[in-house]
Design a protein around this motif. Structure first.
Motif, PDB file in Angstrom:
ATOM      1  N   SER A 162      -4.175   1.117   7.747  1.00 50.55           N
ATOM      2  CA  SER A 162      -3.640   0.523   6.519  1.00 50.55           C
ATOM      3  C   SER A 162      -3.223  -0.925   6.739  1.00 50.55           C
ATOM      4  N   HIS A 163      -2.571  -1.207   7.850  1.00 50.51           N
ATOM      5  CA  HIS A 163      -2.186  -2.594   8.154  1.00 50.51           C
ATOM      6  C   HIS A 163      -3.423  -3.470   8.337  1.00 50.51           C
ATOM      7  N   PHE A 212      -5.632  -6.226  -2.109  1.00 53.85           N
ATOM      8  CA  PHE A 212      -5.635  -4.949  -1.389  1.00 53.85           C
ATOM      9  C   PHE A 212      -6.028  -3.809  -2.331  1.00 53.85           C
ATOM     10  N   VAL A 213      -5.411  -3.777  -3.520  1.00 57.53           N
ATOM     11  CA  VAL A 213      -5.735  -2.746  -4.503  1.00 57.53           C
ATOM     12  C   VAL A 213      -7.200  -2.860  -4.924  1.00 57.53           C
ATOM     13  N   GLU A 214      -7.672  -4.080  -5.145  1.00 55.54           N
ATOM     14  CA  GLU A 214      -9.066  -4.265  -5.534  1.00 55.54           C
ATOM     15  C   GLU A 214     -10.020  -3.831  -4.420  1.00 55.54           C
ATOM     16  N   ASN A 215      -9.629  -4.083  -3.170  1.00 56.74           N
ATOM     17  CA  ASN A 215     -10.515  -3.767  -2.048  1.00 56.74           C
ATOM     18  C   ASN A 215     -10.625  -2.273  -1.772  1.00 56.74           C
ATOM     19  N   VAL A 216      -9.490  -1.557  -1.840  1.00 57.37           N
ATOM     20  CA  VAL A 216      -9.504  -0.152  -1.406  1.00 57.37           C
ATOM     21  C   VAL A 216      -9.189   0.836  -2.525  1.00 57.37           C
ATOM     22  N   GLY A 217      -8.817   0.346  -3.707  1.00 60.05           N
ATOM     23  CA  GLY A 217      -8.450   1.246  -4.791  1.00 60.05           C
ATOM     24  C   GLY A 217      -6.966   1.576  -4.742  1.00 60.05           C
ATOM     25  N   GLY A 231      -5.485   4.265  -5.332  1.00 60.24           N
ATOM     26  CA  GLY A 231      -5.201   5.558  -4.709  1.00 60.24           C
ATOM     27  C   GLY A 231      -4.889   5.432  -3.235  1.00 60.24           C
ATOM     28  N   PHE A 232      -5.628   4.577  -2.524  1.00 64.42           N
ATOM     29  CA  PHE A 232      -5.379   4.383  -1.096  1.00 64.42           C
ATOM     30  C   PHE A 232      -4.293   3.335  -0.836  1.00 64.42           C
ATOM     31  N   ALA A 233      -4.169   2.365  -1.727  1.00 62.12           N
ATOM     32  CA  ALA A 233      -3.228   1.266  -1.487  1.00 62.12           C
ATOM     33  C   ALA A 233      -1.787   1.637  -1.779  1.00 62.12           C
ATOM     34  N   SER A 234      -1.561   2.540  -2.757  1.00 67.16           N
ATOM     35  CA  SER A 234      -0.210   2.772  -3.260  1.00 67.16           C
ATOM     36  C   SER A 234       0.761   3.236  -2.186  1.00 67.16           C
ATOM     37  N   GLY A 235       0.344   4.204  -1.372  1.00 72.79           N
ATOM     38  CA  GLY A 235       1.250   4.731  -0.352  1.00 72.79           C
ATOM     39  C   GLY A 235       1.698   3.664   0.623  1.00 72.79           C
ATOM     40  N   PHE A 236       0.765   2.834   1.072  1.00 76.19           N
ATOM     41  CA  PHE A 236       1.107   1.763   2.014  1.00 76.19           C
ATOM     42  C   PHE A 236       2.052   0.755   1.365  1.00 76.19           C
TER      43      PHE A 236
END
Length: 475
Positions: free
Chosen positions: A350-351, A364-369, A371-376
């Motif tokens: 994630s980092h 970051f949200v655009e790159n991974v979505g 769903g994956f970005a929110s937790g980090f």
């Protein structure tokens, strides 16, 4: 006692045999009662027998006493016979591995400084044994690593040994690696990692090793099975603590004629590693490699950074489906960025992906979505961007801009509807109410800082009040 019979004794018989050997070898230090060869038991044969007995510490107590270790140290570091010295070093290394308390005995006897000088001997067996002994002494002792570096050339000797390995690797006459050479290199790399980890104030002393490690890394073919077994795992770990911003490091990591050479090798290594290991090994084996790629990105020129982004972030091909569900390297990274069985790897990935997004939450949200970005983002107290729930566009395989689902990262025109029956108007209203309440709770708890979509719809005139015949009475 014949060597062939060694190892068959147990209990009191083994204890007596070990005690006799330790006594004879101790007496031999002052009176030279055992000859290097010929006599029975000769000095080297006695040490060999002691080594076999010492593989199982049960009923071998005399080896691990202060007197036993002192005897081994004197034979190992003062014997005029290199054969005898190595025989004693083998027993000593086994003892320090099996009985941690013997490591402080080695330090207390003052032999760490002597071991440093022995590192400069150009011999694979010697390098293997002395490096292992020094490596073991870094655990649970008060060994003064700073003193060994500053006054006894520990860093210099380690760098010189790695230089020798790099020269052998580059030799045109080399056909196949010698097993002992590979083992010696592995111990040297492990020793360097521990010293740079425990003595951070003198990490700069090891910067000259970077070109040698890079040479050893990129000139080898990477196996598909267990790719991070030696030598690659130790090579990765050895680079991890070093200063990558130093001039010598920069010229080795990003050579002018081929600046992407090292990064391409590490991406290949990461790709094979993500496929080769299961959850239990991913956590311990692959996490350092992910961290190293992140450090490489931080210090890299723009051309290398762009290449790493292209190699590790989701591509147009990945966006044909929901991100994280394919078999590409980026998909495997995303999958493991939420792996509950590998928390260290999860955080490292994630980092890395956040760094590849320029540490920008929106990118970051655009790159991974989302769903994956929110937790980090939640975990690291990074505010959720206002655009997180809005569709955006990115290039497809032809370069044309296509709208993307912000949650899944998939191209909108590639989404497939579920095969179930369409929701009724009542079901839609209940689902909308549920989402509205959930959204408001998240805002009240401070978990998000964006406008509720229903509020936005009202302000933009997209909200329609229900007629009397559409209102459901509540109890």
């Amino acid at each position: 006692m014949a060597t062939a019979a060694v190892g068959t004794d147990s209990g009191p018989a083994k204890l007596k045999a070990v005690a006799d050997l330790v006594d004879k070898l101790t007496e031999d230090l002052d009176k030279i009662t055992l000859l290097p060869k010929g006599a029975n038991p000769a000095r080297n044969e006695a040490l060999e027998q002691l080594k076999v007995y010492g593989r199982d510490p049960k009923d071998a107590d005399p080896i691990f006493t202060k007197e036993g270790i002192s005897m081994l140290l004197r034979h190992a570091f003062y014997s005029p016979s290199t054969e005898t010295a190595r025989a004693a070093l083998r027993v000593l290394a086994n003892a320090m591995l099996l009985k941690p308390e013997t490591r402080q005995m080695f330090v207390d006897e003052g032999f760490a400084t002597r071991a440093c000088s022995e590192l400069k001997m150009d011999n694979w067996d010697n390098e293997f044994l002395v490096s292992r002994i020094l490596f073991l002494s870094t655990y649970g002792t008060d060994v003064d690593l700073l003193n060994l570096i500053e006054k006894h050339r520990l860093a210099d000797h380690i760098v010189e040994n790695l230089h020798r390995h790099a020269k052998v690797m580059s030799s045109k006459a080399r056909t196949k690696a010698e097993p002992m050479e590979e083992m010696a290199m592995g111990e040297t790399l492990k020793l360097m990692f521990n010293v740079t980890h425990f003595c951070k104030e003198r990490v700069s002393s090891f910067t000259p090793a970077v070109p040698h490690i890079v040479a050893l890394l990129w000139k080898r073919g990477i196996p598909s099975s267990k790719p991070l077994d030696a030598p690659f795992g130790p090579l990765v770990n050895a680079l991890l603590n070093l200063d990558m911003t130093a001039d010598k490091s920069q010229s080795a990591l990003y050579p002018k004629g081929e600046p992407r050479r090292v990064s391409l090798k590490l991406v290949e290594l990461l790709d094979k590693s993500m496929k080769a290991y299961g959850d239990s090994e991913l956590e311990t084996v692959v996490t350092p490699l992910v961290s190293l790629v992140g450090r490489l990105y931080d210090s890299a020129p723009q051309a290398v950074r762009q290449n790493l982004r292209s190699s590790l972030l989701p591509t147009a091909e990945d966006r044909q489906g929901v991100l994280g569900r394919g078999e590409t390297l980026s998909a495997r990274l995303l999958k493991n960025s939420t792996n509950p069985m590998a928390p260290a790897l999860r955080d490292a990935i994630s980092h890395l992906l956040f760094d590849l997004s320029d540490k920008d939450a929106s990118k970051f949200v655009e790159n991974v979505g989302y769903g994956f970005a929110s937790g980090f983002l939640f975990q690291n107290n990074v505010p959720i961007p206002a655009s997180a729930s809005e569709a955006f566009s990115t290039g497809d395989a032809t370069g044309a801009q296509q709208p993307v689902n912000p949650i899944t990262g998939q191209f909108l025109d590639k989404e497939t509807l579920a095969g179930g029956p369409e929701m009724s108007q009542e079901e839609k209203e209940r689902e909308a109410e549920r989402l509205f309440v959930l959204f408001e709770r998240l805002k009240m708890n401070g978990l998000i800082d964006v406008q509720n979509p229903v509020e936005s719809a009202v302000q933009e005139g997209r909200f329609r009040e229900l007629g009397d015949d559409e209102v459901e009475e509540l109890d």
